[in-house]
Design a protein around this motif. Structure first.
Motif, PDB file in Angstrom:
ATOM      1  N   LEU A 137      13.152   5.593   9.681  1.00 23.14           N
ATOM      2  CA  LEU A 137      14.560   5.705  10.064  1.00 23.14           C
ATOM      3  C   LEU A 137      14.998   7.166  10.074  1.00 23.14           C
ATOM      4  CD1 LEU A 137      17.279   4.461  10.778  1.00 23.14           C
ATOM      5  CD2 LEU A 137      17.729   4.169   8.333  1.00 23.14           C
ATOM      6  N   ALA A 138      14.555   7.922   9.082  1.00 24.28           N
ATOM      7  CA  ALA A 138      14.901   9.349   9.030  1.00 24.28           C
ATOM      8  C   ALA A 138      14.389  10.078  10.268  1.00 24.28           C
ATOM      9  CB  ALA A 138      14.322   9.983   7.766  1.00 24.28           C
ATOM     10  N   PHE A 182      10.156   1.999  16.583  1.00 26.81           N
ATOM     11  CA  PHE A 182      10.996   1.621  15.441  1.00 26.81           C
ATOM     12  C   PHE A 182      11.690   0.286  15.702  1.00 26.81           C
ATOM     13  CE2 PHE A 182      14.963   1.487  13.095  1.00 26.81           C
ATOM     14  CZ  PHE A 182      14.592   1.906  11.828  1.00 26.81           C
ATOM     15  N   ALA A 183      12.233   0.114  16.905  1.00 28.12           N
ATOM     16  CA  ALA A 183      12.966  -1.114  17.235  1.00 28.12           C
ATOM     17  C   ALA A 183      12.068  -2.346  17.124  1.00 28.12           C
ATOM     18  CB  ALA A 183      13.556  -1.004  18.642  1.00 28.12           C
ATOM     19  N   GLU A 220      17.409  -4.889  20.120  1.00 23.35           N
ATOM     20  CA  GLU A 220      16.347  -4.421  21.006  1.00 23.35           C
ATOM     21  C   GLU A 220      16.645  -3.025  21.545  1.00 23.35           C
ATOM     22  OE1 GLU A 220      17.990  -6.332  25.228  1.00 23.35           O
ATOM     23  OE2 GLU A 220      16.091  -6.999  24.391  1.00 23.35           O
ATOM     24  N   TYR A 221      15.578  -2.357  22.004  1.00 23.52           N
ATOM     25  CA  TYR A 221      15.709  -1.050  22.653  1.00 23.52           C
ATOM     26  C   TYR A 221      15.307  -1.192  24.119  1.00 23.52           C
ATOM     27  CZ  TYR A 221      14.640   3.752  24.048  1.00 23.52           C
ATOM     28  OH  TYR A 221      14.593   4.956  24.713  1.00 23.52           O
ATOM     29  N   LEU A 255      22.629  -2.467  18.492  1.00 19.84           N
ATOM     30  CA  LEU A 255      22.836  -2.821  17.096  1.00 19.84           C
ATOM     31  C   LEU A 255      23.933  -3.869  16.991  1.00 19.84           C
ATOM     32  CD1 LEU A 255      22.923   0.721  15.387  1.00 19.84           C
ATOM     33  CD2 LEU A 255      20.947  -0.805  15.593  1.00 19.84           C
ATOM     34  N   LYS A 256      23.886  -4.670  15.901  1.00 18.08           N
ATOM     35  CA  LYS A 256      24.947  -5.625  15.618  1.00 18.08           C
ATOM     36  C   LYS A 256      25.650  -5.163  14.349  1.00 18.08           C
ATOM     37  CE  LYS A 256      25.954 -10.512  14.855  1.00 18.08           C
ATOM     38  NZ  LYS A 256      25.384 -11.889  14.728  1.00 18.08           N
TER      39      LYS A 256
END
Length: 302
Positions: free
Chosen positions: A185-186, A202-203, A284-285, A294-295
């Motif tokens: 995440l960083a 990442f997604a 998703e991406y 994002l939610k």
């Protein structure tokens, strides 16, 4: 009589020369678009069209000046020169070997992102070995304990201990991801290119997980024709008109109430430039639009 023959001869000669001059020059080509029409298009598309038309001497010039890619897209043409001339009209004629220079915008190359990705890959390769070693050590210890322990009470205790050990990874997987406890995440929040491949990785890896980070509203507009539903574009860190970091996060089709705003000073309305601390679920991406959905779970005004 002689004068008449001479006149006819000259007339035939003039007509022949005129006919020859009307034949098209195969080395001369008409441009199919004006300079104004080409500016703003993708350079790859224009290069393909020029080659199909017959032009053979096409060069490119890169402007690595993009920051977000919102207004100017990656690969968008700034100008086109033909033999040094930047203004031309449809059907203007040029030699097919005329020097054409296409100047287009793109993102600067980032060695730091490449290095970070390589380091992550190296760490990922070493993890299976470490995990196997840990499992082997655990199994060896369990076997020794099993041999020395014959009572049913101890066997039950051993099963309880194993069950407790197996439960620990499950609990950690539900942990909220932050820049302090998750290197991935960083790294994602630090990218300067919204098309960086680590975003998609990442997604996929953390789909459905909960992340928490500092961000800001970079853009906010009504969703379709609705008056109380919005599409909100979010970037990492504090709001800035000149710099940015992180993917193009998006809350799509949300009401202000969906953000679950909290904090000591909640404004009557929110909009572009608002700094937030966001807790949200990973969606998703989309590689085509370069949007990371994002939610929202909770949002703290900061």
């Amino acid at each position: 009589m002689k004068k008449s023959l001479l006149f006819l001869f000259l007339l035939v000669a003039i007509l022949s020369m005129s006919a020859c001059s009307d034949e098209p020059d195969p080395d001369v080509i008409k441009i199919s678009k004006s300079s104004d029409e080409i500016v703003g298009e993708n350079y790859k598309t224009v290069i393909s069209e020029l080659k199909e038309t017959g032009f053979t001497n096409i060069k490119t010039k890169v402007l690595d000046d993009l920051i977000t890619g919102f207004l100017t897209k990656d690969g968008e043409i700034e100008q086109v020169e033909i033999n040094g001339d930047t203004e031309f009209s449809v059907d203007d004629s040029f030699q097919k070997d005329s020097k054409i220079v296409i100047t287009y915008h793109t993102f600067p190359k980032r060695e730091k992102d490449t290095k970070t990705t390589d380091e992550k890959s190296a760490k990922a390769e070493t993890r299976p070995t470490d995990e196997k070693s840990a499992k082997t050590d655990t199994n060896s210890t369990d076997e020794k304990n099993s041999k020395s322990d014959t009572s049913s009470t101890n066997e039950k205790s051993s099963e309880t201990a194993k069950q407790s050990t197996n439960d620990k990874p499950k609990k950690s997987k539900q942990e909220i991801l932050t820049v302090n406890n998750n290197e991935d995440l960083a790294a994602v929040l630090a990218v300067k290119n919204e098309a960086d491949p680590i975003i998609g990785e990442f997604a996929k890896k953390y789909a459905g997980r909960t992340i928490e980070f500092d961000g800001n509203i970079t853009n906010m507009m009504p969703h379709k024709s609705y008056k109380t539903s919005y599409d909100i574009l979010i970037l990492a860190g504090y709001y800035s008109e000149t710099t940015f970091s992180g993917p193009n996060f998006k809350f799509e089709d949300v009401n202000v109430s969906d953000l679950n705003l909290t904090g000591s000073d909640i404004p009557e309305s929110i909009g572009m430039g608002q700094n937030l601390h966001i807790t949200a679920k990973v969606g998703e991406y989309n590689e085509t639009s370069q949007l990371f959905f994002l939610k929202p779970i909770t949002t703290v005004i900061r």
